[in-house]
Design an enzyme around this catalytic site. Structure first.
Site, mmCIF file in Angstrom:
data_model
loop_
_atom_site.group_PDB
_atom_site.id
_atom_site.type_symbol
_atom_site.label_atom_id
_atom_site.label_comp_id
_atom_site.label_asym_id
_atom_site.label_seq_id
_atom_site.Cartn_x
_atom_site.Cartn_y
_atom_site.Cartn_z
ATOM 1 N NE ARG A 44 0.202 1.531 3.305
ATOM 2 C CZ ARG A 44 1.106 2.448 3.559
ATOM 3 N NH1 ARG A 44 2.394 2.123 3.698
ATOM 4 N NH2 ARG A 44 0.794 3.722 3.663
ATOM 5 N N GLY A 45 0.245 2.410 -0.155
ATOM 6 C CA GLY A 45 1.009 3.645 -0.307
ATOM 7 C C GLY A 45 1.163 3.907 -1.798
ATOM 8 C CB ALA A 46 0.427 6.928 -3.842
ATOM 9 N NE ARG A 78 -6.258 0.806 -1.936
ATOM 10 C CZ ARG A 78 -5.594 1.343 -0.901
ATOM 11 N NH1 ARG A 78 -4.311 1.096 -0.739
ATOM 12 N NH2 ARG A 78 -6.213 2.129 -0.032
ATOM 13 C CD GLN A 176 -3.065 2.547 6.763
ATOM 14 O OE1 GLN A 176 -3.658 2.919 7.771
ATOM 15 N NE2 GLN A 176 -3.681 2.365 5.613
ATOM 16 C CG ASP A 217 -3.203 8.007 -1.637
ATOM 17 O OD1 ASP A 217 -3.100 8.454 -0.483
ATOM 18 O OD2 ASP A 217 -2.888 6.844 -1.963
ATOM 19 C CG ASN A 226 -2.533 11.528 2.418
ATOM 20 O OD1 ASN A 226 -1.936 10.688 1.759
ATOM 21 N ND2 ASN A 226 -2.276 11.717 3.705
ATOM 22 C CE LYS A 227 -5.242 5.535 4.322
ATOM 23 N NZ LYS A 227 -6.246 4.642 3.669
HETATM 24 O O1 MRU Z 1 -4.566 3.208 2.041
HETATM 25 P P1 MRU Z 1 -3.090 3.428 1.966
HETATM 26 O O2 MRU Z 1 -2.325 2.888 3.119
HETATM 27 O O3 MRU Z 1 -2.527 2.970 0.621
HETATM 28 O O4 MRU Z 1 -2.938 5.004 2.000
HETATM 29 C C1 MRU Z 1 -1.658 5.566 1.961
HETATM 30 C C2 MRU Z 1 -1.645 7.041 2.092
HETATM 31 O O5 MRU Z 1 -2.645 7.688 2.231
HETATM 32 C C3 MRU Z 1 -0.309 7.701 1.933
HETATM 33 O O6 MRU Z 1 -0.236 8.865 2.693
HETATM 34 C C4 MRU Z 1 -0.087 8.058 0.459
HETATM 35 O O7 MRU Z 1 -0.332 6.948 -0.371
HETATM 36 C C5 MRU Z 1 1.280 8.580 0.209
HETATM 37 S S1 MRU Z 1 2.507 7.344 0.335
HETATM 38 C C6 MRU Z 1 4.008 8.059 -0.023
#
Ligand code: MRU
Length: 313
Positions: A44-46, A78, A176, A217, A226-227
């Site tokens: 996970r994470g962009a 996603r 996270q 994201d 973002n999250k």
């Molecule tokens: O749902 P996730 O864990 O994929 O969400 C991640 C985030 O919101 C991060 O802040 C974002 O992807 C940036 S990662 C460098």
């Protein structure tokens, strides 16, 4: 600890649902295995999703699957992080130009780390010695091929001899912040404190936070996705004059779209209904579980990219 690596024609992903309790890699033999790992948040994470998607294309190539068909399926894993779409399109273009998908994926992984180091270097210029920095979710090395965006800024400040304290929001529902960002900081002996999400405003009100740095994201016209919970942090930061930075590579920019047109992923109700495997409300409870929210441009001090610090779109 590597987020992902390619060995003997297989992709290995660090299972982020198990960290920090267990360090275990999932082996992906097919592109569908990668889709499953993205959907179940093992990766996970962009930027990490983007690089994993590029490797999924390489697996599809090895499986002899039509790359346009695989691309469509991978892109539907996603909806919010634009890096996923960007990475798959990069591979398609590169294959059209005569390269292999695996070469392209390997290069993307290397470039992601270099990009994050540049983000860190620019980000270091806005961090002062002695700062306490609040971050939300995990925009660290685990969210990327390595180094991290928001946590990369913190790593860079520390490497430049600055004393910084980090405050991590736990980041419900999948934690996270607590599980991944705290873990990353502890691994490098960077002072870190964990707070529940609702303590962020309180700490800013008391003057205990000097800066907020989060990841993204998607950066589009009018703001940043973002999250979930990022918006409340940004609103509190505005109220208490705390500079609010977003750290993101240019591959997270989607300049042609308005941020309010972006699909915000709605995830399973079980993520909210359960905590540590135990129900916290009855199974019949009606749940809303948006995975992301939108921080409007006027709440953002600057976007730290590999090309410098930019104004929000
Ligand atoms: O749902 P996730 O864990 O994929 O969400 C991640 C985030 O919101 C991060 O802040 C974002 O992807 C940036 S990662 C460098």
């Amino acid at each position: 600890m590597e987020t992902l690596y390619w060995k003997d024609n297989k992709l290995y992903l660090l299972d982020q649902t198990l960290i920090p309790m267990e360090v275990q890699y999932v082996e992906c033999l097919t592109y569908k295995d990668v889709i499953d790992a993205i959907q179940t948040m093992k990766v996970r994470g962009a930027p990490a999703i983007g690089v994993a998607a590029a490797y999924a294309m390489a697996l599809a190539e090895n499986e002899g699957i039509d790359l346009d068909v695989a691309a469509r399926e991978i892109k539907s894993s996603r909806p919010t992080a634009v890096n996923l779409f960007w990475a798959v399109d990069q591979v398609l273009k590169s294959v059209d130009d005569g390269n292999s998908a695996i070469e392209t994926a390997n290069l993307m992984a290397i470039n992601d780390i270099r990009t994050n180091e540049k983000i860190g270097a620019y980000g270091n210029t806005v961090i002062d010695d002695g700062d306490t920095i609040l971050t939300h979710c995990n925009a660290g090395s685990l969210a990327c091929a390595g180094y991290g965006t928001a946590l990369g800024v913190i790593r860079s400040a520390v490497a430049n001899g600055k004393d910084v304290d980090v405050v991590c929001d736990e980041t419900r529902p999948l934690l996270q912040g607590a599980r991944l960002s705290v873990f990353e900081m502890q691994q490098e002996n960077i002072p870190v404190r964990l707070i529940v999400d609702s303590a962020a405003g309180h700490m800013m009100q008391k003057g205990e936070i000097d800066k907020v740095v989060i990841g993204a994201d998607r950066v589009a016209q009018g703001g940043v996705a973002n999250k979930i919970g990022s918006l409340m942090v940004a609103l509190a930061a505005k109220r208490y004059d705390v500079p609010f930075y977003v750290a993101a590579p240019m591959s997270t920019f989607d300049v042609d779209n308005n941020i309010f047109d972006v699909t915000i992923e709605e995830r399973q109700k079980e993520e909210v209904l359960k905590f540590n495997g135990k129900n916290i409300a009855s199974d019949e409870t009606v749940v809303e579980n948006p995975a992301f929210d939108i921080v409007e441009s006027d709440l953002i001090t600057g976007i730290i990219t590999e090309e410098g610090i930019k104004k929000p779109l």
